[in-house]
Design an enzyme around this catalytic site. Sequence first.
Site, PDB file in Angstrom:
ATOM      1  N   LYS A   1      -4.264 -16.093  -5.793  1.00 11.94           N
ATOM      2  CA  LYS A   1      -5.187 -15.312  -5.097  1.00 11.94           C
ATOM      3  C   LYS A   1      -4.978 -13.860  -5.800  1.00 11.94           C
ATOM      4  O   LYS A   1      -6.004 -13.086  -5.845  1.00 11.94           O
ATOM      5  CB  LYS A   1      -5.161 -15.479  -3.589  1.00 11.94           C
ATOM      6  CG  LYS A   1      -6.376 -14.528  -2.901  1.00 11.94           C
ATOM      7  CD  LYS A   1      -6.003 -14.273  -1.407  1.00 11.94           C
ATOM      8  CE  LYS A   1      -5.127 -13.125  -1.182  1.00 11.94           C
ATOM      9  NZ  LYS A   1      -5.342 -12.621   0.229  1.00 11.94           N
ATOM     10  N   ASN A   2      -3.775 -13.365  -5.400  1.00 11.88           N
ATOM     11  CA  ASN A   2      -3.532 -12.178  -5.724  1.00 11.88           C
ATOM     12  C   ASN A   2      -3.777 -11.586  -7.306  1.00 11.88           C
ATOM     13  O   ASN A   2      -3.811 -10.553  -7.453  1.00 11.88           O
ATOM     14  CB  ASN A   2      -2.185 -11.425  -5.235  1.00 11.88           C
ATOM     15  CG  ASN A   2      -2.029 -11.486  -3.802  1.00 11.88           C
ATOM     16  OD1 ASN A   2      -3.256 -11.659  -3.096  1.00 11.88           O
ATOM     17  ND2 ASN A   2      -0.773 -11.465  -3.311  1.00 11.88           N
TER      18      ASN A   2
ATOM     19  N   ARG B   1      -1.810   1.242   4.839  1.00 19.11           N
ATOM     20  CA  ARG B   1      -2.118   1.006   3.544  1.00 19.11           C
ATOM     21  C   ARG B   1      -3.179   1.928   2.943  1.00 19.11           C
ATOM     22  O   ARG B   1      -4.329   1.587   2.590  1.00 19.11           O
ATOM     23  CB  ARG B   1      -2.653  -0.434   3.338  1.00 19.11           C
ATOM     24  CG  ARG B   1      -1.372  -1.358   3.637  1.00 19.11           C
ATOM     25  CD  ARG B   1      -1.404  -2.868   3.028  1.00 19.11           C
ATOM     26  NE  ARG B   1      -2.689  -3.477   4.024  1.00 19.11           N
ATOM     27  CZ  ARG B   1      -2.968  -4.807   3.462  1.00 19.11           C
ATOM     28  NH1 ARG B   1      -2.522  -5.202   2.417  1.00 19.11           N
ATOM     29  NH2 ARG B   1      -3.757  -5.384   4.150  1.00 19.11           N
ATOM     30  N   PRO B   2      -2.944   3.152   2.983  1.00 16.52           N
ATOM     31  CA  PRO B   2      -3.825   4.523   2.780  1.00 16.52           C
ATOM     32  C   PRO B   2      -4.431   4.093   1.121  1.00 16.52           C
ATOM     33  O   PRO B   2      -3.668   3.570   0.424  1.00 16.52           O
ATOM     34  CB  PRO B   2      -3.218   5.637   2.901  1.00 16.52           C
ATOM     35  CG  PRO B   2      -2.336   5.428   2.577  1.00 16.52           C
ATOM     36  CD  PRO B   2      -1.619   4.097   3.169  1.00 16.52           C
TER      37      PRO B   2
ATOM     38  N   ASP C   1       5.160 -10.762   1.230  1.00 19.08           N
ATOM     39  CA  ASP C   1       4.266 -11.880   1.528  1.00 19.08           C
ATOM     40  C   ASP C   1       4.798 -13.155   1.820  1.00 19.08           C
ATOM     41  O   ASP C   1       4.490 -14.127   1.930  1.00 19.08           O
ATOM     42  CB  ASP C   1       3.093 -11.982   0.303  1.00 19.08           C
ATOM     43  CG  ASP C   1       2.093 -11.185   0.283  1.00 19.08           C
ATOM     44  OD1 ASP C   1       2.352 -10.418   1.058  1.00 19.08           O
ATOM     45  OD2 ASP C   1       1.167 -11.002  -0.545  1.00 19.08           O
TER      46      ASP C   1
ATOM     47  N   ARG D   1      -8.293 -17.590   4.025  1.00 18.21           N
ATOM     48  CA  ARG D   1      -8.300 -16.330   2.794  1.00 18.21           C
ATOM     49  C   ARG D   1      -7.137 -16.572   2.004  1.00 18.21           C
ATOM     50  O   ARG D   1      -7.408 -15.958   0.895  1.00 18.21           O
ATOM     51  CB  ARG D   1      -8.208 -15.160   3.603  1.00 18.21           C
ATOM     52  CG  ARG D   1      -9.229 -14.809   4.820  1.00 18.21           C
ATOM     53  CD  ARG D   1      -8.947 -13.254   5.186  1.00 18.21           C
ATOM     54  NE  ARG D   1      -8.533 -12.310   4.128  1.00 18.21           N
ATOM     55  CZ  ARG D   1      -7.608 -11.720   4.147  1.00 18.21           C
ATOM     56  NH1 ARG D   1      -6.433 -11.686   5.043  1.00 18.21           N
ATOM     57  NH2 ARG D   1      -7.047 -10.881   3.011  1.00 18.21           N
TER      58      ARG D   1
ATOM     59  N   LYS E   1       4.591   6.113  -5.017  1.00 15.69           N
ATOM     60  CA  LYS E   1       5.155   5.001  -4.195  1.00 15.69           C
ATOM     61  C   LYS E   1       4.444   3.961  -5.057  1.00 15.69           C
ATOM     62  O   LYS E   1       3.269   4.129  -5.467  1.00 15.69           O
ATOM     63  CB  LYS E   1       4.828   5.034  -2.736  1.00 15.69           C
ATOM     64  CG  LYS E   1       5.380   3.737  -2.172  1.00 15.69           C
ATOM     65  CD  LYS E   1       5.289   3.858  -0.444  1.00 15.69           C
ATOM     66  CE  LYS E   1       5.770   2.652   0.298  1.00 15.69           C
ATOM     67  NZ  LYS E   1       5.660   2.578   1.311  1.00 15.69           N
TER      68      LYS E   1
ATOM     69  N   ILE F   1       7.946  -2.756   3.071  1.00 17.17           N
ATOM     70  CA  ILE F   1       6.807  -2.816   2.526  1.00 17.17           C
ATOM     71  C   ILE F   1       5.528  -2.294   3.584  1.00 17.17           C
ATOM     72  O   ILE F   1       4.879  -1.198   3.453  1.00 17.17           O
ATOM     73  CB  ILE F   1       6.354  -3.833   1.721  1.00 17.17           C
ATOM     74  CG1 ILE F   1       7.384  -4.348   0.788  1.00 17.17           C
ATOM     75  CG2 ILE F   1       5.089  -3.600   0.934  1.00 17.17           C
ATOM     76  CD1 ILE F   1       7.900  -3.388  -0.140  1.00 17.17           C
TER      77      ILE F   1
ATOM     78  N   CYS G   1      -6.321  -7.280   6.541  1.00 14.12           N
ATOM     79  CA  CYS G   1      -5.298  -7.685   7.647  1.00 14.12           C
ATOM     80  C   CYS G   1      -4.483  -6.616   8.281  1.00 14.12           C
ATOM     81  O   CYS G   1      -4.317  -5.257   7.828  1.00 14.12           O
ATOM     82  CB  CYS G   1      -4.066  -8.679   6.908  1.00 14.12           C
ATOM     83  SG  CYS G   1      -4.406 -10.176   6.336  1.00 14.12           S
TER      84      CYS G   1
ATOM     85  N   SER H   1       2.447   0.775  -5.727  1.00 12.49           N
ATOM     86  CA  SER H   1       1.193   0.336  -5.078  1.00 12.49           C
ATOM     87  C   SER H   1       0.552  -0.749  -6.033  1.00 12.49           C
ATOM     88  O   SER H   1       0.093  -0.184  -7.213  1.00 12.49           O
ATOM     89  CB  SER H   1       0.173   1.376  -4.984  1.00 12.49           C
ATOM     90  OG  SER H   1      -1.137   0.868  -4.354  1.00 12.49           O
ATOM     91  N   VAL H   2       0.520  -1.885  -5.869  1.00 13.07           N
ATOM     92  CA  VAL H   2      -0.217  -2.884  -6.703  1.00 13.07           C
ATOM     93  C   VAL H   2      -1.618  -2.468  -6.947  1.00 13.07           C
ATOM     94  O   VAL H   2      -2.175  -2.509  -7.923  1.00 13.07           O
ATOM     95  CB  VAL H   2       0.136  -4.326  -5.832  1.00 13.07           C
ATOM     96  CG1 VAL H   2      -0.609  -5.492  -7.017  1.00 13.07           C
ATOM     97  CG2 VAL H   2       1.428  -4.606  -6.109  1.00 13.07           C
TER      98      VAL H   2
END
Length: 429
Positions: A22-23, A131-132, A316, A408, A171, A338, A126, A173-174
């Site tokens: 999914k990711n 998570r800005p 995850d 999801r 930092k 995380i 979620c 961030s994916v």
Amino acid sequence: MDSIKIIGGNELNGTLPISGAKNATLPLMIASLLTPDTLTLENVPRLRDVAQLLHILSNHGVDYTVAGRRQGENPMTGQTLHLNAAEIVDTTAPYELVSKMRASFWVVGPLLARAGEARVSLPGGCAIGTRPVDFFIQGLQALGAETTIDQGYVVTRAPKGLIGNRVRFPKVSVGATHTVMMAASLAKGESVIENAACEPEVKDLADCLVGMGAKIEGAGTETIHIQGVPCLHGHRHRVIPDRIETGTYAMAVAMTGGDVFLEGARADLLSSALESMREGGIHIEETSGGIRVYRNGNGIAPVDITTAPYPGFPTDLQAQFMALMTRSGGTSRITETIFENRFMHVQELVRLGAKISVDGRTAVVEGTSSLRGAPVMATDLRASVSLVIAGLAAEGETTVNRVYHLDRGFERLEEKLSRCGAQIERISA
């Protein structure tokens, strides 16, 4: 609202197919906005998030077709999507769509790069932390975009196109790495992303973009070099297997006992998690066609883990590993680095008889000889599945409520587990 009922105590045995990630799928779908040609994605999982993103992309003008819906189709194999954004008809991603799935915010990069502007609602998703999107905005601004926030929307413009530059994330961030990499693919000149995410999903996106004509080197490392090109073309790409689904089912086998072959899984995508399982006494055999996981009668040893960006232990899989450690023969410590709110599953595991205490970002798990079924409530995607695998190992009946979270991220979960001997069923409201 649907729930899942589980009668625990059965070992898992057999073959369980692993779906496409999914990711990886979501950013790959968004990459279709970068070209007027057709992008074809194979091994796409049938998930609520995929369907939602198709709805969002169609709002921007993406036409799509889904191949494989034919008689005799194996529902356990991925579908094929054909995505075509011949024309961007709308550069606004409205709140009512973006608020349902955080990853949909990533359209901001391709829309800006291809159309010169984007107006994208601040995201939802979620409830596991703030998570800005600061890193996204800073990265696009470094490429020359003019960006403001107006009434809950990120409004960004680059009417003369983006300009390559050096982008260093404070930092890892994916999402920001995905977004800036896609945008930089169509920028003028060279861009360098420093402190980039190294996750396999980032590498998979880069491989697809290269297939579309992008010039990218270093994806999968902390430094990515991108030489912008004027346009990208169509491509056919196969989504990598889901490492989180792989780890989840491996831990389910470890909890319940049995012997399962995870068909299509790739061990190299989750080495840290598999090594932690081996420390716990779980047998794992890697083959070219998948991963065999088995635990036949031996106990589970306690293992301490700390989540970290790839190649560290995945956040995850933290909830699932905590569920596994509730059955260990000692005390384990699980530290989450995380997300700040990712221990919401603790109290639900306690309802099943787990002995867990939380001190800040560390959960201390005292292994117990048995869990007992009870009604529990899912709080987010990964927490949901941790309750399912705990229920598989618990005595008696467990009912997991609010399972829309599961849809999801896990394709046909009940069917896959049932095929391996689990007594599990969905109860429709």
